[in-house]
Enzyme design. Structure first.
Site, PDB file in Angstrom:
ATOM      1  N   ASN A  32      10.960  48.232   5.383  1.00 39.22           N
ATOM      2  CA  ASN A  32      11.356  48.826   3.987  1.00 39.22           C
ATOM      3  C   ASN A  32      10.984  49.978   3.926  1.00 39.22           C
ATOM      4  OD1 ASN A  32       8.761  48.611   2.448  1.00 39.22           O
ATOM      5  ND2 ASN A  32       9.476  46.394   2.743  1.00 39.22           N
ATOM      6  N   ASP A  67      10.411  39.543   2.438  1.00 40.45           N
ATOM      7  CA  ASP A  67      10.494  38.141   2.168  1.00 40.45           C
ATOM      8  C   ASP A  67      11.039  37.277   3.214  1.00 40.45           C
ATOM      9  OD1 ASP A  67       9.662  38.773  -0.622  1.00 40.45           O
ATOM     10  OD2 ASP A  67      11.721  39.563  -1.044  1.00 40.45           O
ATOM     11  N   LYS A  85      14.593  43.345  25.198  1.00 39.44           N
ATOM     12  CA  LYS A  85      15.506  44.120  24.238  1.00 39.44           C
ATOM     13  C   LYS A  85      16.878  43.495  24.092  1.00 39.44           C
ATOM     14  CE  LYS A  85      17.235  48.927  23.461  1.00 39.44           C
ATOM     15  NZ  LYS A  85      17.516  49.927  24.203  1.00 39.44           N
ATOM     16  N   PRO A 103       5.290  33.482   3.740  1.00 39.44           N
ATOM     17  CA  PRO A 103       4.432  33.046   2.773  1.00 39.44           C
ATOM     18  C   PRO A 103       4.198  34.113   1.728  1.00 39.44           C
ATOM     19  CG  PRO A 103       3.096  33.616   4.632  1.00 39.44           C
ATOM     20  CD  PRO A 103       4.595  33.666   5.120  1.00 39.44           C
ATOM     21  N   ASP A 104       4.024  33.550   0.488  1.00 42.97           N
ATOM     22  CA  ASP A 104       4.040  34.715  -0.936  1.00 42.97           C
ATOM     23  C   ASP A 104       2.308  34.911  -0.755  1.00 42.97           C
ATOM     24  OD1 ASP A 104       3.283  35.927  -3.377  1.00 42.97           O
ATOM     25  OD2 ASP A 104       5.216  34.995  -4.041  1.00 42.97           O
ATOM     26  N   ILE A 105       1.963  35.924  -0.341  1.00 42.61           N
ATOM     27  CA  ILE A 105       0.547  36.310  -0.269  1.00 42.61           C
ATOM     28  C   ILE A 105      -0.382  36.393  -1.563  1.00 42.61           C
ATOM     29  CG2 ILE A 105      -1.304  37.850   0.761  1.00 42.61           C
ATOM     30  CD1 ILE A 105       1.073  38.850   2.631  1.00 42.61           C
ATOM     31  N   PHE A 109       2.509  43.681  -8.255  1.00 42.19           N
ATOM     32  CA  PHE A 109       3.381  44.721  -8.401  1.00 42.19           C
ATOM     33  C   PHE A 109       4.744  44.133  -8.468  1.00 42.19           C
ATOM     34  CE2 PHE A 109       2.059  49.182  -8.606  1.00 42.19           C
ATOM     35  CZ  PHE A 109       0.821  49.055  -8.493  1.00 42.19           C
ATOM     36  N   LYS A 119       8.073  37.377 -12.892  1.00 45.48           N
ATOM     37  CA  LYS A 119       7.321  37.143 -11.617  1.00 45.48           C
ATOM     38  C   LYS A 119       5.803  36.935 -11.966  1.00 45.48           C
ATOM     39  CE  LYS A 119       9.628  39.907  -8.338  1.00 45.48           C
ATOM     40  NZ  LYS A 119      10.098  41.417  -7.756  1.00 45.48           N
ATOM     41  N   LYS A 174       4.088  33.706 -10.397  1.00 43.27           N
ATOM     42  CA  LYS A 174       3.143  33.892  -9.392  1.00 43.27           C
ATOM     43  C   LYS A 174       1.743  33.547 -10.107  1.00 43.27           C
ATOM     44  CE  LYS A 174       5.415  37.102  -6.755  1.00 43.27           C
ATOM     45  NZ  LYS A 174       5.326  37.413  -5.087  1.00 43.27           N
TER      46      LYS A 174
HETATM   47  O1  PMT Z   1       4.320  52.356  -0.888  1.00 39.80           O
HETATM   48  P1  PMT Z   1       5.277  53.222  -2.036  1.00 39.80           P
HETATM   49  O2  PMT Z   1       6.187  54.199  -1.309  1.00 39.80           O
HETATM   50  O3  PMT Z   1       4.210  54.196  -2.655  1.00 39.80           O
HETATM   51  O4  PMT Z   1       6.057  52.628  -3.039  1.00 39.80           O
HETATM   52  C1  PMT Z   1       5.145  51.721  -4.073  1.00 39.80           C
HETATM   53  C2  PMT Z   1       5.743  50.467  -4.077  1.00 39.80           C
HETATM   54  C3  PMT Z   1       7.171  50.476  -4.699  1.00 39.80           C
HETATM   55  C4  PMT Z   1       6.116  49.560  -3.005  1.00 39.80           C
HETATM   56  C5  PMT Z   1       4.815  49.654  -5.147  1.00 39.80           C
HETATM   57  O5  PMT Z   1       4.693  50.412  -6.411  1.00 39.80           O
HETATM   58  C6  PMT Z   1       5.544  48.212  -5.580  1.00 39.80           C
HETATM   59  O6  PMT Z   1       6.257  48.128  -6.355  1.00 39.80           O
HETATM   60  N1  PMT Z   1       5.084  47.274  -4.409  1.00 39.80           N
HETATM   61  C7  PMT Z   1       5.368  45.813  -4.729  1.00 39.80           C
HETATM   62  C8  PMT Z   1       6.791  45.788  -3.767  1.00 39.80           C
HETATM   63  C9  PMT Z   1       7.588  44.532  -3.783  1.00 39.80           C
HETATM   64  O7  PMT Z   1       8.154  44.188  -3.025  1.00 39.80           O
HETATM   65  O8  PMT Z   1       7.372  43.735  -4.997  1.00 39.80           O
HETATM   66  P2  PMT Z   1       8.140  42.310  -4.945  1.00 39.80           P
HETATM   67  O9  PMT Z   1       8.767  42.030  -5.968  1.00 39.80           O
HETATM   68  O10 PMT Z   1       8.686  41.889  -3.805  1.00 39.80           O
HETATM   69  O11 PMT Z   1       6.754  41.585  -4.845  1.00 39.80           O
HETATM   70  C10 PMT Z   1       5.990  41.132  -5.945  1.00 39.80           C
HETATM   71  C11 PMT Z   1       4.571  41.024  -5.695  1.00 39.80           C
HETATM   72  O12 PMT Z   1       4.474  39.993  -4.604  1.00 39.80           O
HETATM   73  C12 PMT Z   1       3.941  42.085  -4.924  1.00 39.80           C
HETATM   74  O13 PMT Z   1       2.884  42.406  -5.420  1.00 39.80           O
HETATM   75  C13 PMT Z   1       4.019  41.939  -3.545  1.00 39.80           C
HETATM   76  O14 PMT Z   1       2.989  42.805  -3.201  1.00 39.80           O
HETATM   77  C14 PMT Z   1       3.504  40.639  -3.678  1.00 39.80           C
HETATM   78  N2  PMT Z   1       4.217  39.486  -2.499  1.00 39.80           N
HETATM   79  C15 PMT Z   1       5.442  39.575  -2.304  1.00 39.80           C
HETATM   80  C16 PMT Z   1       6.152  38.806  -1.055  1.00 39.80           C
HETATM   81  C17 PMT Z   1       5.135  38.182  -0.415  1.00 39.80           C
HETATM   82  N3  PMT Z   1       5.708  37.574   0.578  1.00 39.80           N
HETATM   83  N4  PMT Z   1       3.983  38.396  -0.671  1.00 39.80           N
HETATM   84  C18 PMT Z   1       3.545  38.971  -1.500  1.00 39.80           C
HETATM   85  O15 PMT Z   1       2.077  38.905  -1.804  1.00 39.80           O
END
Ligand code: PMT
Length: 407
Positions: A210, A279, A289, A306-308, A324, A338, A342
């Site tokens: 991404n 995800d 390839k 997994p959701d870390i 975030f 969220k 979580k």
């Molecule tokens: O890197 P930049 O260009 O500076 O951009 C910053 C950002 C937009 C990436 C950042 O500010 C941000 O929003 N990060 C979280 C992005 C995200 O994918 O969020 P989410 O809604 O998918 O996940 C929610 C939370 O669970 C996040 O804290 C994520 O790190 C965590 N997560 C999600 C999926 C996963 N499998 N494991 C996780 O730990």
């Protein structure tokens, strides 16, 4: 970066080849919002002209104890008053010796003696001068007098030698200065962060990723370091320089990120999950390839990663967890959902159109206490505000340990 907004720094420059780097440092301090006054030794003017520093600082540059531009005739007092810090970069062996002896024979040495602001020095000299017993003695005396040293670094020197004595790079000196002037709200805390995207391989050349640049996470790691924390940053593939002093583990996939996080999480006080973790991953990446000549598109199955963050929040002795949420709409509703799903105390919501990939962001914090918007702007400034807010919350949690017991 405006971390030095409202700060006035007196930059002292001594005579050595590294004096040219002081011009870059001055430019960077100005970009960080500082007002900078420059005082040069006579020998520094042989390496770089006062005019360069005058143009970059927008202020008069001083070199002489008898400068009649200071109306009361006491430049050593006038120039050292009202500054937040004195930074001598580059500091030569001779200048360290003079300061250690308390000499006051030119404007810069007199001014450091007459100061009432903290003094930082970034030494620059040949490795044998740095290792000489006289210099070791002087450094010991100056440390005892409360002078703070930035560096020197190890590396190739202007004379061709290699060893310790080279001045730190301007960016490292700037980070050290900002850290030194930041209140130590996270002193003694271990902070674990994730940043950047993950990359989920399809075959040896392709993958799912991404647009996360890592900037938000790296800015938070830097702000946590500046607030006195011990920082471990688990970073996905990004092009950013490691925050000076942080322990950085570079990973590629979500599974690698999870392993690295779970290794450090049991001893962390605070976990900030900034990474945009994929995800889904490809169940079985192929080792060759994919050839389009096969006439078929690649055939792969996606499985959930997994959701870390949720895993860390569920640990028996979980650190204080901050997530975030990057959304493209309904920020408040989705971020709150969220946070609850979580089971974390705080989530930072941002719209992808505001924060993904760029240098600026607009964030709102959501916690059980309600919503708290932070003014939009540079990610480094937002990171400092966020760390302040998190430090406030940590102080209210389990007498500041940040830890929660999950039964
Ligand atoms: O890197 P930049 O260009 O500076 O951009 C910053 C950002 C937009 C990436 C950042 O500010 C941000 O929003 N990060 C979280 C992005 C995200 O994918 O969020 P989410 O809604 O998918 O996940 C929610 C939370 O669970 C996040 O804290 C994520 O790190 C965590 N997560 C999600 C999926 C996963 N499998 N494991 C996780 O730990």
């Amino acid at each position: 970066m405006m971390e030095l907004q409202d700060k006035t720094i007196l930059l002292g420059v001594c005579g050595g080849v590294a004096a040219y780097k002081a011009a870059i440092l001055l430019r960077d301090m100005r970009r960080a919002g500082a007002r900078v006054r420059v005082v040069m030794t006579e020998s520094a003017t042989r390496f770089i002209t006062p005019l360069t520093f005058q143009a970059l600082s927008g202020e008069a540059v001083y070199t002489c104890l008898w400068d009649d531009r200071i109306p009361n005739g006491m430049p050593h007092i006038e120039l050292s008053r009202g500054v937040d810090a004195i930074l001598v970069a580059s500091a030569t062996a001779d200048f360290l010796a003079r300061m250690a002896a308390g000499r006051a024979e030119d404007l810069l040495s007199t001014l450091t003696l007459a100061r009432n602001a903290p003094l930082f020095v970034a030494p620059a000299m040949n490795r044998q001068m740095w290792e000489h017993p006289a210099t070791r003695r002087n450094v010991g005396l100056l440390l005892g007098d409360g002078v703070c040293f930035f560096g020197p670094a190890f590396g190739e020197q202007a004379c061709g030698d290699e060893g310790e004595g080279r001045m730190l790079e301007p960016a490292e000196i700037l980070e050290s200065l900002i850290a030194a002037l930041t209140p130590k709200r996270l002193l003694g805390k271990k902070v674990l962060l994730t940043a950047g995207p993950t990359f989920e391989a399809i075959d040896p050349v392709r993958g799912i990723t991404n647009l996360s640049s890592g900037r938000m996470g790296y800015a938070l790691a830097r702000a946590a370091m500046q607030a006195g924390a011990e920082v471990s940053l688990i970073s996905g593939p990004v092009e950013l320089a490691a925050p000076y002093g942080a322990c950085v583990t570079r990973v590629t996939s979500a599974l690698e990120m999870r392993d690295a996080v779970l290794k450090d999480a049991p001893t962390a006080d605070l976990f900030i999950a900034v990474a945009a973790v994929a995800d889904y991953r490809v169940e079985k990446a192929v080792s060759q390839k994919h050839k389009k000549e096969s006439g078929k598109p690649p055939d792969f199955k996606l499985v959930a990663n997994p959701d870390i963050l949720a895993e860390v929040a569920a640990l028996a002795h979980a650190p204080f967890c901050v997530g975030f949420a990057a959304e493209s709409e309904n920020l408040e509703k989705f971020a709150e959902e969220k946070r609850k799903r979580k089971k974390i105390p705080l989530i930072v919501g941002n719209l992808v159109q505001d924060g993904l990939g760029g240098k600026t962001n607009r964030v709102t914090l959501f916690s059980e206490h309600g919503r708290y918007p932070i003014p939009p702007g540079d990610k480094n400034i937002i990171a400092r505000r966020l760390i302040e807010h998190i430090a406030d919350l940590l102080e209210k949690t389990d007498a500041g340990t940040g830890r929660r017991k999950n039964s």
